[in-house]
Write a protein that holds these residues in place. Structure first.
Motif, mmCIF file in Angstrom:
data_model
loop_
_atom_site.group_PDB
_atom_site.id
_atom_site.type_symbol
_atom_site.label_atom_id
_atom_site.label_comp_id
_atom_site.label_asym_id
_atom_site.label_seq_id
_atom_site.Cartn_x
_atom_site.Cartn_y
_atom_site.Cartn_z
ATOM 1 N N ALA A 154 8.338 11.715 -7.014
ATOM 2 C CA ALA A 154 8.171 10.572 -8.122
ATOM 3 C C ALA A 154 6.695 9.914 -7.633
ATOM 4 N N ALA A 155 5.930 9.255 -8.970
ATOM 5 C CA ALA A 155 4.765 8.507 -8.725
ATOM 6 C C ALA A 155 5.295 7.275 -8.349
ATOM 7 N N LEU A 156 4.363 6.457 -8.028
ATOM 8 C CA LEU A 156 4.423 4.844 -7.842
ATOM 9 C C LEU A 156 3.685 4.246 -8.898
ATOM 10 N N GLY A 157 4.478 3.521 -9.689
ATOM 11 C CA GLY A 157 3.697 2.999 -10.921
ATOM 12 C C GLY A 157 3.834 1.238 -11.094
ATOM 13 N N SER A 158 5.033 0.800 -10.235
ATOM 14 C CA SER A 158 4.966 -0.643 -10.420
ATOM 15 C C SER A 158 6.092 -1.141 -9.345
ATOM 16 N N ILE A 159 5.811 -2.563 -8.982
ATOM 17 C CA ILE A 159 6.615 -3.289 -8.125
ATOM 18 C C ILE A 159 7.182 -4.405 -8.951
ATOM 19 N N ALA A 165 0.901 -1.471 -0.135
ATOM 20 C CA ALA A 165 0.010 0.037 0.075
ATOM 21 C C ALA A 165 0.765 1.195 0.040
ATOM 22 N N ALA A 166 0.490 2.444 -0.729
ATOM 23 C CA ALA A 166 1.036 3.674 -0.617
ATOM 24 C C ALA A 166 0.749 4.401 0.920
ATOM 25 N N VAL A 210 0.284 5.901 -8.535
ATOM 26 C CA VAL A 210 -0.118 6.446 -7.199
ATOM 27 C C VAL A 210 0.707 7.942 -7.420
ATOM 28 N N PRO A 211 0.034 9.114 -7.610
ATOM 29 C CA PRO A 211 0.927 10.374 -7.938
ATOM 30 C C PRO A 211 1.781 10.703 -6.690
ATOM 31 N N ALA A 212 2.946 11.294 -6.899
ATOM 32 C CA ALA A 212 3.648 11.819 -5.822
ATOM 33 C C ALA A 212 3.282 12.127 -4.739
ATOM 34 N N ALA A 272 -5.850 2.597 8.533
ATOM 35 C CA ALA A 272 -5.695 1.560 7.658
ATOM 36 C C ALA A 272 -6.599 2.107 6.271
ATOM 37 N N GLU A 273 -7.646 2.631 6.507
ATOM 38 C CA GLU A 273 -8.541 3.057 5.510
ATOM 39 C C GLU A 273 -7.971 4.169 4.808
ATOM 40 N N MET A 274 -6.995 4.783 5.105
ATOM 41 C CA MET A 274 -6.527 5.971 4.672
ATOM 42 C C MET A 274 -5.425 5.573 3.527
ATOM 43 N N LEU A 275 -5.038 4.038 3.488
ATOM 44 C CA LEU A 275 -4.066 3.715 2.662
ATOM 45 C C LEU A 275 -4.577 3.455 1.413
ATOM 46 N N ARG A 276 -3.472 3.613 0.281
ATOM 47 C CA ARG A 276 -3.730 3.490 -0.988
ATOM 48 C C ARG A 276 -3.428 2.045 -1.205
#
Length: 359
Positions: free
Chosen positions: A322-327, A126-127, A160-162, A138-142
């Motif tokens: 930086a955004a989050l795009g992949s893992i 999660a972001a 997920v944008p930066a 927990a409900e505020m996590l992406r």
């Protein structure tokens, strides 16, 4: 019956039937000496004096042992002469244990098996708005979870944008260690070689001539029918040690060791467990996060090890804005280890008895 420390008798266990020369005999401060049918005396114990049982054992009891087809006696039928009142009384009326033995080849419990251990990649990512992955409900996590049964290949659950996150929270993968279970049905045991019944009566201290002995009230030899023994039974299931045998001239001890099982075998089976081998299982995945959706090396935000069954990890991007795009992930350590099943046997109960009279 009155219970007084032997020290209060002042060494005055004298002939004449009283604990001291002062009448009246039988008063709380002046307990009566007890004379057995054979003329001997156990001090002020109206019964049998035996050595104090060990801490991990119940108070001494009377134990009957017989063949499976023998009529089983009832504890309430054990009666005898009360040495004080001269009345007929019950001497050990409470049934405390009902035992049986097992024969070679008996398998009354289900067979234990262990699942094959495995290593599994993290399932929850999660972001997180907090750089330390704390202080956020927990409900505020992406959520940024990989697909089910993820093997570590590059995946992009979205973007997920930066400005929407400060760190990436990663929960450890499932433990994946060996899990015990049972297989098959227990086979009914053969007829037991022996059965046993343990009956409890009144047992008290501070009445016997030997300090530390206990008095089995009304359970002197003349009251105990043939086939019964004086025994102590372990409070805890499993093998235990008895007293060592008495030496020449010493008082008998609870030194004859017997092993029994609860009559209701299915209720006394040990739980199944899995015992790891010398090579323990260890699963460590190295998880990497990227700003693009293709896991490009130039878009790497950071990497962190995640141990299966261990603690959560918090990955803070090495680059701000930086955004989050992949893992993606790969194994640092993928050692399955081995394990063997254990348990699944009926709990034994240790019984220690006074030696049977000889001659």
């Amino acid at each position: 019956m009155i219970s007084l420390p032997l020290g209060s008798l002042g060494g005055a266990l004298v002939a004449g039937g009283c604990g001291s020369a002062e009448p009246p005999c039988g008063s709380p401060w002046n307990p009566c000496l007890i004379t057995n049918e054979d003329g001997t005396s156990n001090g002020v114990c109206a019964g049998k004096c035996v050595i104090q049982p060990m801490d991990s054992f119940h108070k001494p009891m009377l134990l009957w042992i017989g063949d499976a087809d023998d009529p089983e006696p009832a504890c309430e039928d054990l009666t005898g002469l009360d040495l004080q009142s001269r009345d007929t009384v019950q001497i050990a009326s409470r049934t405390s244990f009902r035992f049986r033995t097992l024969l070679p080849g008996d398998e009354p419990c289900p067979k234990c098996i262990c699942s094959v251990p495995y290593c599994s990649m993290p399932e929850i990512v999660a972001a997180h708005s907090d750089a330390s992955c704390e202080n956020t409900p927990a409900e505020m996590l992406r959520p940024f979870n990989p697909p089910w049964n993820w093997q570590g290949e590059c995946t992009s659950p979205g973007t997920v944008p930066a400005e929407a996150f400060s760190a990436i929270w990663i929960a450890p993968g499932p433990d994946g260690s060996c899990t015990p279970s049972t297989v098959g049905e227990p086979s009914p045991p053969k007829s037991p070689a022996k059965i046993a019944v343990a009956c409890s009566g009144v047992v008290t201290s501070n009445r016997c001539p030997e300090i530390g002995d206990v008095c089995m009230v009304d359970q002197q030899e003349t009251n105990v029918p043939p086939g019964w023994r004086y025994c102590m039974i372990s409070q805890y299931e499993g093998p235990h040690e008895c007293y060592p045998p008495a030496g020449p001239g010493e008082r008998p001890r609870f030194s004859d060791k017997l092993t029994f099982y609860d009559r209701d075998l299915e209720q006394s089976c040990e739980p199944c467990v899995c015992v790891p081998s010398r090579t323990p299982r260890k699963c460590v995945a190295r998880v990497s996060a990227y700003s693009d959706r293709a896991c490009s090396e130039g878009a790497l935000l950071g990497t962190t090890p995640v141990t299966a069954g261990g603690a959560d990890r918090c990955l803070r991007p090495e680059e701000d804005g930086a955004a989050l795009g992949s893992i993606r992930a790969e194994w640092d350590v993928n050692e399955l280890g081995l394990c063997e099943p254990a348990g699944g046997e009926p709990y034994p109960t240790t019984v220690c008895c006074l030696p049977e009279p000889t001659g």
